[in-house]
Scaffold this active site. Structure first.
Site, PDB file in Angstrom:
ATOM      1  N   LYS A  84       1.296  -1.152   0.176  1.00 31.50           N
ATOM      2  CA  LYS A  84       0.165   0.338   0.137  1.00 31.50           C
ATOM      3  C   LYS A  84       0.702   1.148  -0.139  1.00 31.50           C
ATOM      4  O   LYS A  84       0.273   2.216  -0.553  1.00 31.50           O
ATOM      5  CB  LYS A  84      -1.252  -0.143   0.871  1.00 31.50           C
ATOM      6  CG  LYS A  84      -1.741  -1.017   1.415  1.00 31.50           C
ATOM      7  CD  LYS A  84      -2.424  -1.365  -0.071  1.00 31.50           C
ATOM      8  CE  LYS A  84      -3.214  -3.294   0.326  1.00 31.50           C
ATOM      9  NZ  LYS A  84      -3.063  -3.650  -1.043  1.00 31.50           N
ATOM     10  N   GLU A 125      -3.814   7.356   8.236  1.00 31.53           N
ATOM     11  CA  GLU A 125      -4.592   8.108   7.657  1.00 31.53           C
ATOM     12  C   GLU A 125      -5.606   8.611   8.437  1.00 31.53           C
ATOM     13  O   GLU A 125      -6.123   7.610   9.207  1.00 31.53           O
ATOM     14  CB  GLU A 125      -5.252   7.087   6.435  1.00 31.53           C
ATOM     15  CG  GLU A 125      -4.726   7.192   5.890  1.00 31.53           C
ATOM     16  CD  GLU A 125      -4.879   5.713   4.683  1.00 31.53           C
ATOM     17  OE1 GLU A 125      -6.654   5.641   4.489  1.00 31.53           O
ATOM     18  OE2 GLU A 125      -4.146   5.443   3.073  1.00 31.53           O
ATOM     19  N   HIS A 134     -16.291  -6.431   5.852  1.00 34.39           N
ATOM     20  CA  HIS A 134     -14.969  -6.789   5.123  1.00 34.39           C
ATOM     21  C   HIS A 134     -15.390  -7.460   3.778  1.00 34.39           C
ATOM     22  O   HIS A 134     -14.750  -7.687   2.701  1.00 34.39           O
ATOM     23  CB  HIS A 134     -13.336  -6.678   5.073  1.00 34.39           C
ATOM     24  CG  HIS A 134     -12.730  -5.588   5.683  1.00 34.39           C
ATOM     25  ND1 HIS A 134     -13.529  -4.596   6.155  1.00 34.39           N
ATOM     26  CD2 HIS A 134     -12.559  -5.997   7.348  1.00 34.39           C
ATOM     27  CE1 HIS A 134     -12.683  -4.017   6.440  1.00 34.39           C
ATOM     28  NE2 HIS A 134     -12.548  -4.387   8.215  1.00 34.39           N
ATOM     29  N   ARG A 178      -6.816  -7.879 -10.215  1.00 38.68           N
ATOM     30  CA  ARG A 178      -6.938  -9.395 -11.241  1.00 38.68           C
ATOM     31  C   ARG A 178      -8.258  -8.620 -11.683  1.00 38.68           C
ATOM     32  O   ARG A 178      -8.453  -7.697 -11.674  1.00 38.68           O
ATOM     33  CB  ARG A 178      -7.425  -9.735  -9.228  1.00 38.68           C
ATOM     34  CG  ARG A 178      -8.176  -9.537  -8.311  1.00 38.68           C
ATOM     35  CD  ARG A 178      -8.639 -10.808  -7.283  1.00 38.68           C
ATOM     36  NE  ARG A 178      -9.702  -9.817  -6.508  1.00 38.68           N
ATOM     37  CZ  ARG A 178      -9.201  -9.061  -5.649  1.00 38.68           C
ATOM     38  NH1 ARG A 178      -7.907  -8.905  -4.987  1.00 38.68           N
ATOM     39  NH2 ARG A 178     -10.072  -8.306  -4.845  1.00 38.68           N
TER      40      ARG A 178
HETATM   41  C1  MV4 Z   1     -10.786   3.713   5.130  1.00 36.22           C
HETATM   42  C2  MV4 Z   1     -11.413   4.023   5.853  1.00 36.22           C
HETATM   43  C3  MV4 Z   1     -12.213   4.815   6.632  1.00 36.22           C
HETATM   44  N1  MV4 Z   1     -11.167   5.918   6.433  1.00 36.22           N
HETATM   45  N2  MV4 Z   1      -9.177   4.072   5.163  1.00 36.22           N
HETATM   46  C4  MV4 Z   1     -11.179  -1.089   4.024  1.00 36.22           C
HETATM   47  C5  MV4 Z   1     -10.628  -2.308   3.494  1.00 36.22           C
HETATM   48  C6  MV4 Z   1      -9.351  -1.503   2.652  1.00 36.22           C
HETATM   49  N3  MV4 Z   1      -9.911  -1.977   1.920  1.00 36.22           N
HETATM   50  C7  MV4 Z   1      -9.400  -0.045   3.657  1.00 36.22           C
HETATM   51  N4  MV4 Z   1     -10.521  -0.350   4.695  1.00 36.22           N
HETATM   52  C8  MV4 Z   1     -11.169   1.340   4.788  1.00 36.22           C
HETATM   53  N5  MV4 Z   1     -10.209   2.001   4.944  1.00 36.22           N
HETATM   54  C9  MV4 Z   1      -9.345   5.656   5.643  1.00 36.22           C
HETATM   55  N6  MV4 Z   1      -8.759   5.810   5.879  1.00 36.22           N
HETATM   56  C10 MV4 Z   1     -12.642   2.639   6.023  1.00 36.22           C
HETATM   57  C11 MV4 Z   1     -12.447   1.146   5.618  1.00 36.22           C
HETATM   58  C12 MV4 Z   1     -13.562   0.522   5.543  1.00 36.22           C
HETATM   59  C13 MV4 Z   1     -14.331  -0.151   4.378  1.00 36.22           C
HETATM   60  C14 MV4 Z   1     -13.644   0.314   3.205  1.00 36.22           C
HETATM   61  C15 MV4 Z   1     -14.477  -0.333   1.985  1.00 36.22           C
HETATM   62  C16 MV4 Z   1     -15.407  -0.654   1.981  1.00 36.22           C
HETATM   63  C17 MV4 Z   1     -16.191  -1.892   3.490  1.00 36.22           C
HETATM   64  C18 MV4 Z   1     -14.910  -0.744   4.972  1.00 36.22           C
HETATM   65  C19 MV4 Z   1     -15.761  -1.327   5.664  1.00 36.22           C
HETATM   66  C20 MV4 Z   1     -14.821  -1.231   7.345  1.00 36.22           C
HETATM   67  C21 MV4 Z   1     -13.573  -0.369   7.152  1.00 36.22           C
END
Ligand code: MV4
Length: 480
Positions: free
Chosen positions: A115, A199, A234, A291
């Site tokens: 990342k 973040e 997730h 993917r």
């Molecule tokens: C975040 C966020 C809130 N703020 N980043 C979860 C999966 C990963 N790809 C990144 N994720 C998140 N990153 C910041 N700065 C909240 C999530 C997140 C989330 C993101 C997408 C789909 C579902 C989620 C469920 C919980 C938290």
């Protein structure tokens, strides 16, 4: 390309082979001892057993899969999703053995797998990112100052994580140091890499991702977005295209940002750029998945394109047959992931035999399925049975079709997430389009499915009573 080996199982193996067949390309399946009688094995022209049921001894064994490709004379390998699909070492090994890897180059897989490397790569472009650190945190005190400047709550993320793995919310400054120490040791233990970054925590985001395609001639296009906010821990539950909240202008901006991300890593093939969107509709780059994704069918339906066929063409060195402006968005598609899990028992995998298994059919219904009646759901792998996909000219029509398709789907022997899917489709927040990633947590309680079950039982009892009374009436009439 004359013969493709599909290094996967279940619905995605069949999905890939279906397009290969359509293109006149021969197919090879690989299978573990648990999948001897699986539909993907029979669907292929040839099949090779690659080991014991655990995926570490079969679907994750790079050498065995490459040997199977050589032994059968396959000239390309499609990895599907999961398993080895985002393994840079595997893609490299495939190429070193003179085979074509249907996917991006090892460099792009590696870069987007980290990342922090991904952030570094896209920084040179004008892509919005969540405020935070863009290098690994090595000084905890310094990091706490940055976190305080950003403002709590913040998130600690593992660089080698992704898809929600290795994430930690910190609510207040006094928790920062201890949470940081935990996050680092956890990241070391899970990924062998203790690099973490911080973040700002976006509290109620939507998860919107953009499909991209890049060929080996420098052409990169996007195929619009997918809304994936309805998820549980997730795990995506229901996806759709397009998102109910994007304007044409935002769609264009996010599409262009996604194309830049793909360019930043010399991407090749089909990929997905994930964004978070806050309640002000600001969007931020999160990560790129290198993917073909589970939810690609919704994009196929609204664009009329076959993503697997395009992946194959790109891997053969062909140029994309269209420009960005040739790609149009038509109608609305939904995808429900149907799992053999019990929504009344905290979504525990529901094991057993599919005593009855009948798929819905009809116009505007597509089922990407990997199972059949009489089969046992193996305990070794992801318990997804199928993906139920519906289409409509409007979002409403697609939702109505989904409910119809769920009602038509017959499964006996195991519990499934079908009733849960129906709950989502009928929920006012979902129907209105006004929801975020907290939808399931916020609105779903298992008892709600019990109420539906009770209603059905009542209805069945009343129908039975009516039949009984009608019969009695007829008997009386006959008697007199
Ligand atoms: C975040 C966020 C809130 N703020 N980043 C979860 C999966 C990963 N790809 C990144 N994720 C998140 N990153 C910041 N700065 C909240 C999530 C997140 C989330 C993101 C997408 C789909 C579902 C989620 C469920 C919980 C938290």
């Amino acid at each position: 390309m004359n013969k493709i080996l599909v290094a996967n199982r279940g619905e995605i193996a069949i999905r890939v082979m279906r397009t290969a067949k359509k293109l006149g390309i021969k197919t090879v399946a690989v299978f573990s001892a648990a999948d001897r009688d699986a539909p993907h094995v029979r669907f292929a022209d040839q099949a090779v057993c690659i080991g014991n049921p655990p995926s570490s001894e079969s679907y994750l064994c790079m050498e065995k899969i490459i040997d199977a490709a050589k032994q059968t004379g396959a000239d390309a390998i499609h990895p599907g999703y999961g398993f080895l699909s985002e393994n840079a070492v595997f893609s490299e090994m495939v190429e070193k053995n003179g085979l074509i890897f249907i996917g991006p180059k090892p460099k792009a897989i590696r870069m987007m797998g980290s990342k922090l490397a991904a952030k570094e790569a896209v920084k040179k472009y004008n892509i919005p990112m969540v405020p935070g650190t863009d290098t690994a945190v090595d000084n905890i005190e310094e990091a706490r100052e940055i976190a305080t400047k950003i403002g709590f709550p913040i998130l600690i993320k593992a660089s080698a994580g992704g898809g929600g793995k290795g994430m930690r919310i910190v609510e207040k400054a006094s928790d920062f140091v201890s949470q940081m120490e935990r996050a680092v040791s956890e990241a070391k233990a899970s990924f062998g890499d203790g690099s973490v970054f911080i973040e700002k925590y976006v509290s109620s985001p939507r998860h919107i991702e953009v499909q991209v395609l890049a060929d080996s001639h420098g052409n990169v296009v996007h195929l619009f977005e997918r809304e994936c906010s309805v998820q549980r821990r997730h795990q995506k539950v229901l996806e759709e295209a397009p998102s109910a909240i994007l304007t044409p202008d935002l769609r264009k901006q996010m599409g262009e940002a996604a194309v830049q991300v793909a360019k930043s890593c010399d991407y090749l093939g089909a990929g997905t750029v994930e964004f978070l969107m806050d309640d002000q509709r600001n969007f931020y780059f999160l990560e790129m998945n290198t993917r073909l994704q589970v939810e690609h069918p919704v994009t196929e339906w609204i664009t009329g394109l076959d993503l697997v066929a395009l992946q194959i063409d790109i891997a053969e060195g062909k140029a994309l047959p269209f420009k960005q402006d040739d790609i149009t968005l038509n109608g609305h598609a939904l995808e429900l992931r149907v799992y053999a899990e019990d929504p009344l028992e905290n979504f525990m995998p529901s094991i057993g035999v599919l005593e009855r298994y009948k798929l819905p059919t009809g116009e505007n219904i597509r089922v990407d399925n990997g199972f059949e009646e009489g089969m046992e759901v193996p305990i070794y792998y992801d318990p997804m049975l199928s993906k139920l996909v519906t289409y409509g000219k409007t979002r409403r029509e697609a939702i109505t079709k989904m409910i119809e398709a769920i009602d038509q789907y017959e499964v006996k022997g195991v519990q499934t997430t079908l009733p849960f899917g129906k709950f989502v489709c009928e929920h006012p927040a979902f129907v209105s389009g006004n929801f975020d990633t907290h939808f399931v947590k916020k609105y779903f309680q298992p008892e709600m499915l019990l109420a539906e079950q009770e209603r059905r039982a009542q209805m069945a009892a009343q129908l039975a009573l009516k039949a009984f009374l009608d019969d009695k009436q007829i008997l009386r009439v006959h008697q007199s």
